[in-house]
Motif scaffolding. Structure first.
Motif, PDB file in Angstrom:
ATOM      1  N   ASN A  64       5.435  -6.277  20.315  1.00 15.57           N
ATOM      2  CA  ASN A  64       6.682  -5.813  20.933  1.00 15.57           C
ATOM      3  C   ASN A  64       6.799  -4.291  20.938  1.00 15.57           C
ATOM      4  O   ASN A  64       7.435  -3.719  21.824  1.00 15.57           O
ATOM      5  CB  ASN A  64       7.886  -6.420  20.206  1.00 15.57           C
ATOM      6  N   ASP A  65       6.228  -3.632  19.947  1.00 10.52           N
ATOM      7  CA  ASP A  65       6.322  -2.174  19.832  1.00 10.52           C
ATOM      8  C   ASP A  65       5.171  -1.543  20.613  1.00 10.52           C
ATOM      9  O   ASP A  65       4.001  -1.850  20.362  1.00 10.52           O
ATOM     10  CB  ASP A  65       6.267  -1.768  18.361  1.00 10.52           C
ATOM     11  N   PRO A  66       5.459  -0.629  21.558  1.00  8.80           N
ATOM     12  CA  PRO A  66       4.367  -0.010  22.331  1.00  8.80           C
ATOM     13  C   PRO A  66       3.531   0.964  21.521  1.00  8.80           C
ATOM     14  O   PRO A  66       2.438   1.340  21.959  1.00  8.80           O
ATOM     15  CB  PRO A  66       5.099   0.703  23.471  1.00  8.80           C
ATOM     16  N   ASN A  67       4.015   1.389  20.346  1.00  5.38           N
ATOM     17  CA  ASN A  67       3.287   2.352  19.524  1.00  5.38           C
ATOM     18  C   ASN A  67       2.814   1.773  18.202  1.00  5.38           C
ATOM     19  O   ASN A  67       2.312   2.513  17.347  1.00  5.38           O
ATOM     20  CB  ASN A  67       4.160   3.582  19.243  1.00  5.38           C
ATOM     21  N   ALA A  68       2.963   0.485  18.013  1.00 11.71           N
ATOM     22  CA  ALA A  68       2.522  -0.170  16.781  1.00 11.71           C
ATOM     23  C   ALA A  68       2.076  -1.578  17.116  1.00 11.71           C
ATOM     24  O   ALA A  68       2.445  -2.147  18.153  1.00 11.71           O
ATOM     25  CB  ALA A  68       3.634  -0.176  15.738  1.00 11.71           C
TER      26      ALA A  68
ATOM     27  N   ASP B  58      -5.197  -0.182  25.704  1.00  9.34           N
ATOM     28  CA  ASP B  58      -4.043   0.538  25.154  1.00  9.34           C
ATOM     29  C   ASP B  58      -4.427   1.797  24.394  1.00  9.34           C
ATOM     30  O   ASP B  58      -3.561   2.455  23.834  1.00  9.34           O
ATOM     31  CB  ASP B  58      -3.238  -0.411  24.254  1.00  9.34           C
ATOM     32  N   GLY B  59      -5.701   2.140  24.303  1.00 11.64           N
ATOM     33  CA  GLY B  59      -6.088   3.379  23.628  1.00 11.64           C
ATOM     34  C   GLY B  59      -6.552   3.147  22.202  1.00 11.64           C
ATOM     35  O   GLY B  59      -6.949   2.043  21.811  1.00 11.64           O
ATOM     36  N   LEU B  60      -6.485   4.216  21.405  1.00 16.71           N
ATOM     37  CA  LEU B  60      -6.978   4.211  20.033  1.00 16.71           C
ATOM     38  C   LEU B  60      -5.826   4.012  19.050  1.00 16.71           C
ATOM     39  O   LEU B  60      -4.738   4.569  19.230  1.00 16.71           O
ATOM     40  CB  LEU B  60      -7.698   5.526  19.719  1.00 16.71           C
ATOM     41  N   TYR B  61      -6.120   3.232  18.000  1.00 15.54           N
ATOM     42  CA  TYR B  61      -5.144   2.953  16.941  1.00 15.54           C
ATOM     43  C   TYR B  61      -5.775   3.240  15.584  1.00 15.54           C
ATOM     44  O   TYR B  61      -7.002   3.186  15.424  1.00 15.54           O
ATOM     45  CB  TYR B  61      -4.697   1.488  16.993  1.00 15.54           C
ATOM     46  N   GLU B  62      -4.911   3.532  14.619  1.00 18.47           N
ATOM     47  CA  GLU B  62      -5.325   3.706  13.232  1.00 18.47           C
ATOM     48  C   GLU B  62      -4.845   2.525  12.400  1.00 18.47           C
ATOM     49  O   GLU B  62      -3.699   2.086  12.558  1.00 18.47           O
ATOM     50  CB  GLU B  62      -4.758   5.007  12.651  1.00 18.47           C
ATOM     51  N   VAL B  63      -5.709   2.031  11.526  1.00 21.83           N
ATOM     52  CA  VAL B  63      -5.351   0.915  10.644  1.00 21.83           C
ATOM     53  C   VAL B  63      -4.616   1.495   9.440  1.00 21.83           C
ATOM     54  O   VAL B  63      -5.191   2.259   8.660  1.00 21.83           O
ATOM     55  CB  VAL B  63      -6.599   0.135  10.208  1.00 21.83           C
ATOM     56  N   GLN B  64      -3.363   1.133   9.281  1.00 28.37           N
ATOM     57  CA  GLN B  64      -2.541   1.674   8.199  1.00 28.37           C
ATOM     58  C   GLN B  64      -2.612   0.820   6.939  1.00 28.37           C
ATOM     59  O   GLN B  64      -2.927   1.317   5.860  1.00 28.37           O
ATOM     60  CB  GLN B  64      -1.086   1.805   8.666  1.00 28.37           C
ATOM     61  N   THR B  65      -2.315  -0.457   7.044  1.00 32.00           N
ATOM     62  CA  THR B  65      -2.290  -1.342   5.870  1.00 32.00           C
ATOM     63  C   THR B  65      -2.917  -2.685   6.229  1.00 32.00           C
ATOM     64  O   THR B  65      -3.043  -3.043   7.411  1.00 32.00           O
ATOM     65  CB  THR B  65      -0.856  -1.574   5.365  1.00 32.00           C
ATOM     66  N   CYS B  66      -3.275  -3.411   5.198  1.00 30.41           N
ATOM     67  CA  CYS B  66      -3.795  -4.767   5.341  1.00 30.41           C
ATOM     68  C   CYS B  66      -3.168  -5.619   4.242  1.00 30.41           C
ATOM     69  O   CYS B  66      -3.301  -5.295   3.051  1.00 30.41           O
ATOM     70  CB  CYS B  66      -5.315  -4.785   5.254  1.00 30.41           C
ATOM     71  N   ILE B  67      -2.485  -6.669   4.632  1.00 29.44           N
ATOM     72  CA  ILE B  67      -1.759  -7.521   3.679  1.00 29.44           C
ATOM     73  C   ILE B  67      -2.284  -8.948   3.791  1.00 29.44           C
ATOM     74  O   ILE B  67      -2.444  -9.476   4.902  1.00 29.44           O
ATOM     75  CB  ILE B  67      -0.244  -7.498   3.962  1.00 29.44           C
ATOM     76  N   LYS B  68      -2.549  -9.563   2.633  1.00 35.22           N
ATOM     77  CA  LYS B  68      -2.927 -10.974   2.594  1.00 35.22           C
ATOM     78  C   LYS B  68      -1.665 -11.783   2.289  1.00 35.22           C
ATOM     79  O   LYS B  68      -1.027 -11.582   1.268  1.00 35.22           O
ATOM     80  CB  LYS B  68      -3.997 -11.216   1.535  1.00 35.22           C
TER      81      LYS B  68
END
Length: 328
Positions: A220-224, A285-295
């Motif tokens: 839903n978020d265009p930047n996330a 949609d371009g390049l993204y950075e991986v911020q967190t990973c949750i199990k």
């Protein structure tokens, strides 16, 4: 013989005052003259006769012409030049500037060439798909057949996907009809798997991911983006609780992107409802950075990996509303 002090010019006679005239004593002395205070040169004493009558010019910054190289002595490079009132010039010859312009021109030409190559391959592929569809050959997977035929004819070739970052010739907002197109333009090489990887420093990094609304990804978020890892799916004709996802394969590679601070390409798959059924439109949609990973526990009761990604700054925005109205 006596000489008279009377000088005759033509027929006139003229008497000179004492001390003057042609018989007066010669001297080389100049009349003493003191310079005005405004005409004295700084650094000289007050009774000095070395002086100039013109007002000294005010020193100013020399003009810098972009087309002329300014030569600076070796011992003053990187220091302030005395008497100029500004920092030292950075020496840059005309040849260096010409080389930079040539490099920029070549770079822009390469970008245009790569862009033209991508557009040409996509146009040929879609034209062949339309020809196969209207031929009545009864082929079910038109896209794979069209790609195989064009590759055999040498009209398209898969570009390498083994790179981190943007793909030459592909721009943010480009739309694709099939996963096959993502492969031959160099975005994502897998037709079914959603995480593409490559070797990196003894491990693996994720190069591109395909997010989809059908796979519980939050878009839903265009930047996330909240992306659910791969795995944890029941095999065909099996029921019950899905298996837990594991931190291996594509999930481990995407985790390594977070550890190594490397971006990943993101393709969003939009499900469009049409009169003839649902159709998926793939938008880069371009390049993204991986911020967190949750199990965490997923909606089906199994353990899943949830990756939170943010869009890299400085990229053009994608008009998602017009993408929703896209006509195939």
């Amino acid at each position: 013989m006596e000489f008279s002090t009377v000088k005759r010019v033509h027929h006139y006679a003229r008497d000179f005052p004492p001390g003057c005239g042609s018989n007066s004593p010669k001297t080389n002395q100049k009349p003493s003259e003191k310079p005005a205070e405004s005409e004295k040169i700084p650094g000289f004493c007050s009774n000095s006769t070395a002086w100039r009558r013109s007002v000294p010019a005010v020193r100013s910054k020399p003009p810098i012409d972009d087309g002329v190289a300014v030569k600076i002595p070796q011992n003053v490079k990187g220091k302030a030049l005395p008497g100029l009132g500004f920092d030292a010039f950075t020496e840059r010859s005309a040849g260096d500037r010409k080389k930079e312009k040539v490099d920029e021109m070549k770079k822009s030409q390469n970008i245009s060439r790569e862009r033209g190559k991508v557009l040409e391959m996509v146009e040929l592929f879609r034209k062949r798909c339309k020809e196969i569809s209207m031929s009545g050959r009864g082929i079910r997977r038109i896209n794979t057949v069209a790609c195989a035929e064009l590759r055999k004819e040498g009209k398209i070739s898969n570009q390498s996907t083994l790179m981190i970052g943007a793909v030459p010739g592909v721009e943010v907002g480009d739309k694709f009809h099939y996963r096959v197109e993502l492969a031959f333009v160099g975005l994502h090489k897998h037709y079914e798997r959603d995480i593409d990887t490559m070797e990196w420093g003894g491990g693996r990094l994720a190069t591109c991911i395909v997010a989809s609304e059908r796979h519980l990804d939050k878009m839903n978020d265009p930047n996330a983006l909240v992306y659910i890892g791969e795995g944890g799916v029941l095999r065909r004709n099996k029921t019950g609780k899905p298996p837990d996802q594991e931190l291996k394969g594509g999930n481990k590679a995407l985790w390594n992107n977070k550890e190594e601070n490397k971006p990943v390409r993101v393709v969003r798959g939009l499900t469009l409802d049409r009169r003839y059924g649902q159709k998926i439109l793939y938008v880069y949609d371009g390049l993204y950075e991986v911020q967190t990973c949750i199990k965490k526990k997923g909606p089906s009761g199994n353990m899943i990996y949830e990756f939170q990604l943010t869009r890299c700054a400085g990229q053009p925005a994608v008009p998602w509303q017009s993408c929703r109205r896209y006509q195939f």
